[in-house]
Each structure stands twice: as structure tokens, then as C-alpha cells.
Design an enzyme around this catalytic site. Sequence first.
Site, PDB file in Angstrom:
ATOM      1  N   ALA A  94     101.781   4.906  25.503  1.00  6.55           N
ATOM      2  CA  ALA A  94     101.732   4.335  24.157  1.00  6.55           C
ATOM      3  C   ALA A  94     100.617   4.933  23.311  1.00  6.55           C
ATOM      4  CB  ALA A  94     101.548   2.819  24.247  1.00  6.55           C
ATOM      5  N   GLU A  95      99.479   5.168  23.924  1.00 13.64           N
ATOM      6  CA  GLU A  95      98.304   5.615  23.175  1.00 13.64           C
ATOM      7  C   GLU A  95      98.333   7.099  22.816  1.00 13.64           C
ATOM      8  OE1 GLU A  95      95.748   4.057  21.858  1.00 13.64           O
ATOM      9  OE2 GLU A  95      96.172   2.056  22.590  1.00 13.64           O
ATOM     10  N   SER A  96      98.566   7.953  23.794  1.00  9.23           N
ATOM     11  CA  SER A  96      98.410   9.397  23.560  1.00  9.23           C
ATOM     12  C   SER A  96      99.613  10.229  23.972  1.00  9.23           C
ATOM     13  CB  SER A  96      97.201   9.916  24.333  1.00  9.23           C
ATOM     14  OG  SER A  96      97.485   9.911  25.732  1.00  9.23           O
ATOM     15  N   TYR A 181     103.118  -2.401  18.636  1.00  7.02           N
ATOM     16  CA  TYR A 181     102.462  -1.807  19.802  1.00  7.02           C
ATOM     17  C   TYR A 181     102.671  -2.691  21.039  1.00  7.02           C
ATOM     18  CZ  TYR A 181      98.580  -0.174  22.758  1.00  7.02           C
ATOM     19  OH  TYR A 181      97.815   0.294  23.796  1.00  7.02           O
TER      20      TYR A 181
END
Length: 196
Positions: A94-96, A181
Site C-alpha cells: 500500500a505504501e510504496s 487507504y
Amino acid sequence: MLSSFLFCIASLQAADNHPRVYKYQSNGIPSFSDTQPSHGDFQVIDNGCYACKPGSRVDWHTTPLNQKAFAQQVAKHAQQHKVQEALIRAIMHAESHFQADAVSKAGAIGLMQLMPKTAASMGVKNSFNAEQNIAGGTKLLAHLFNKFNGQIHLVAAAYNAGETAVAKYKGIPPYPETMVYVQRVQILYQRYLQAS
């Protein structure tokens, strides 16, 4: 070919209204700027949180999972901090999207997008170092998991918006970015659990 690829990335980012970040070498040191370097090689880095864009057209139920990247580090820190590998992978995805050199417009760095202050509090000296970044991010997840009694939706919300915001709203903060998110992390988490 590479320049065409970078141009496509830059065009997509401009269309999404996300500022571009340029990575280049300055005297042999990796450097970053929001202004395109006038000479030398550079790389355009996708600097938005992969799962934070409310208008994302990614199908989170079918987007390919990545179970192999950084497998040893994920397994090691999952065991050390008693955090499920599926949760670490979901957050990293999800983040990177598993990009160790990712940098956000807010200054979050690396695979698990650690802010400098957070990274320092987790003992991370170099957030671009995959081992350290995963260690720090997993340590943070362990803390949040304990604080929010294992409730994944609150862990994800706090990872994105901060513990204070979750406490203030007594749940998921009503920020569009955080709400999508959390949904996407939960989807990825369940998929990584089933795939393991």
C-alpha cells in the site's frame, strides 16, 4: 526507451496532480529534488502513497501480490516483533509498492514510508536501507497492533493518519485518503493471508 518510460510516469503524475520527485546523483550521493535536474541522469519517483489516492482505478481485489520481495527481511522482523507477514506485506504494498527508494511529498521514505521522526524513534538510521526500513516499520506495526488490540482497520488508520487522529475520532479519521487507504490495506491483508 527509458526516457519514454519516464515521460509516461511523469505525465501520469502530472495528471494525478502529484508533485514529481527527481532522484539524481550529486558528487556520488543520492539526491532528491522537486525540480528536474538540468543535466545528468535522473529518475522520476512516484511519490504518492500507492493506496492513498481516492480516485485510484486499481482493482485491489485482483492487483498482483508480491510475496517474494524482501522475503528474508519480512520473515525475520515478523518473527522478532510478532507481526504477521501478511500485514507487513499489505502495508509495504500500500505504501510504496515495494519500492525501496520511494519518497513522498511529505518526506516519508522507503518501503514502509517512514517519516524521519518516526524512523528515528524506531531506531532507523537510514530509511533507504531495506533492512532498517522493514525493521522500523514492523516495530511500528507491532506497537499499533498492541495499542489498538489487533484491530487491523485501526492499525492501518493509525499508520496512515497517526495515533492521535485515530484517538481524536475514536476510530478511522474522516479523511478521504485515510478511509480509502484502510479499505485497501484490509483487502491486501486478507489476500496476503490467503496466499501464504
